[in-house]
Motif scaffolding. Structure first.
Motif, short mmCIF file in Angstrom:
data_model
loop_
_atom_site.label_atom_id
_atom_site.label_comp_id
_atom_site.label_asym_id
_atom_site.label_seq_id
_atom_site.Cartn_x
_atom_site.Cartn_y
_atom_site.Cartn_z
N ASN A 22 0.49 -1.07 0.26
CA ASN A 22 0.05 0.12 0.04
C ASN A 22 1.09 1.38 0.07
O ASN A 22 1.92 1.50 0.76
N TYR A 24 -0.15 5.36 0.15
CA TYR A 24 -1.09 7.02 0.15
C TYR A 24 -1.05 7.74 0.72
O TYR A 24 0.30 8.07 1.64
N ASN A 72 -7.63 7.71 -7.47
CA ASN A 72 -7.96 7.69 -6.05
C ASN A 72 -7.81 8.50 -5.68
O ASN A 72 -6.61 8.96 -5.17
N TYR A 86 -5.25 -2.94 2.19
CA TYR A 86 -5.70 -3.62 1.28
C TYR A 86 -6.64 -3.98 1.48
O TYR A 86 -6.53 -4.99 2.97
N PRO A 105 -5.30 -2.01 -5.11
CA PRO A 105 -4.33 -0.73 -6.10
C PRO A 105 -4.53 -1.42 -7.40
O PRO A 105 -3.98 -0.61 -8.48
N LEU A 129 -4.77 7.59 -2.95
CA LEU A 129 -4.39 6.09 -3.26
C LEU A 129 -3.68 5.57 -4.48
O LEU A 129 -4.13 5.68 -5.72
N THR A 131 -1.90 3.13 -6.95
CA THR A 131 -3.04 2.64 -8.21
C THR A 131 -2.14 1.62 -8.93
O THR A 131 -0.43 2.10 -9.10
N ILE A 135 3.66 -0.59 -6.74
CA ILE A 135 3.59 0.23 -6.05
C ILE A 135 4.93 0.80 -6.06
O ILE A 135 5.12 2.41 -5.91
#
Length: 374
Positions: A22, A24, A72, A86, A105, A129, A131, A135
């Motif tokens: 993840n 963000y 996002n 997630y 994602p 977020l 994608t 990542i």
């Protein structure tokens, strides 16, 4: 390979290839009287008086999100703590103090606002977020893209500096015993600090940025685990023996592997780790706030539990200091954590083929966006 080269080779952590990734960014700025005066069309003290303010800001966010191909982008004006996890299914869940976003994602997309038009938020939070399937590889470019969007967002409003506080959150999540369950392969990671990773891709962060690196471990509380302790249901604090047993296993394992900055949380609260000048521990509603200064020496190990109640899961927190990184990387730190938790799991008779112990490795940075020119 020579012995000298072996000893000087950078250490690596081996993380399952199916680990969940993840990334963000949160951009926060205060909702000032000046901002409200410029954007508000509803008279003061009228129900829904902040509708125009929130609509104008969110519309500009979504417009720029499309321009920068950020699929996002979320607008939040309810002063709740935003957390991201997630999930194969996208959904949002709110409590009195938190707003949680679950998404994958690889394919989820969402542009949405969260606010009450009658409530004046203390701050506006813009959540972005990441994608895609790579990542971590693309983290620097995503950070740069969001930073540019924010500068354009500020310029479009033409109201002067918004005093953005930008927070970059990244974490890897996996089952400590994934190899024993599925035989999944592992991938080597140095776990370099964010500023070093970004600099290698020509994305420079300001000297004022503050970093936090830590890991959280989630241990489910099953009946066979509870049965290891002598529980007296008639006692005023029946679970004191159980939590004492767990805390002893935690302390012994942490000290053996030289992990001296951590906490065991078993009081039903959500641990939130923050960077503070001085170490602090406080309860704020449903949150257990843990403040650490990564530049200082470790503050030791602590345990917070409620002996009257049995929790669904126990959470361990290990926070890195400057002594826990080698060559600006944290692989050694994560390896120490894994060894400590595995020893703890062995002490508590865990079955690696059936018991799940979730490791979440966090890397955070935060800075004032205006400080980029510093």
């Amino acid at each position: 390979m020579s012995i000298i080269r072996k000893r000087t080779a950078p250490q690596k952590a081996y993380i399952p290839v199916n680990a969940r990734d993840n990334h963000y960014l949160l951009a926060e700025f205060p909702l000032t009287d000046r901002l409200i005066k410029a954007l508000q069309t509803q008279p003061s003290k009228v129900e829904g008086e902040y509708e125009s303010v929130y609509q104008t800001l969110s519309a500009k966010l979504f417009e720029l999100g499309q321009h920068y191909e950020i699929t996002n982008a979320l607008f939040i004006a309810n002063d709740k703590l935003a957390r991201v996890r997630y999930s194969q299914e996208m959904h949002q869940w709110q409590t009195n103090q938190q707003i949680l976003f679950y998404y994958n994602p690889s394919y989820h997309q969402l542009q949405k606002s969260f606010y009450d038009a009658s409530y004046r938020a203390e701050k506006i939070t813009l959540l972005f977020l990441a994608t895609g399937s790579d990542i971590r590889v693309n983290a620097a470019s995503f950070h740069a893209k969001v930073s540019q969007l924010l500068l354009e967002f500020e310029a479009a409003l033409n109201l002067g500096s918004l005093n953005f506080r930008l927070r970059d959150h990244q974490h890897l999540t996996y089952d400590l015993f994934e190899k024993q369950k599925s035989g999944a392969d592992s991938k080597a990671h140095k776990l370099r600090t964010i500023n070093v990773r970004y600099a290698s891709q020509n994305v420079e962060l300001p000297a004022s940025q503050r970093q936090m690196t830590y890991a959280t471990i989630n241990i489910p509380v099953k009946s066979d685990l509870v049965n290891l302790a002598d529980i007296d249901p008639s006692s005023d604090d029946p679970y004191n023996p159980f939590y004492t047993l767990i805390t002893d296993a935690f302390s012994n394992a942490a000290q053996r592997f030289n992990l001296n900055n951590g906490a065991l949380i078993a009081n039903g609260l959500i641990p939130i780790v923050r960077c503070n000048e001085h170490e602090t521990v406080s309860r704020v509603g449903e949150l257990q706030m843990l403040g650490y200064n990564p530049e200082l020496s470790p503050c030791g190990l602590m345990s917070k539990w409620d002996a009257r109640h049995l929790v669904d899961h126990i959470q361990l927190v290990f926070v890195a200091t400057k002594d826990n990184q080698t060559d600006s990387a944290h692989a050694k730190f994560l390896n120490q954590i894994e060894m400590a938790v595995k020893q703890m799991a062995q002490t508590l008779a865990f079955d690696p083929k059936h018991d799940e112990v979730t490791v979440r490795f966090h890397q955070h940075i935060a800075y004032n966006l205006s400080a980029r020119s510093d």
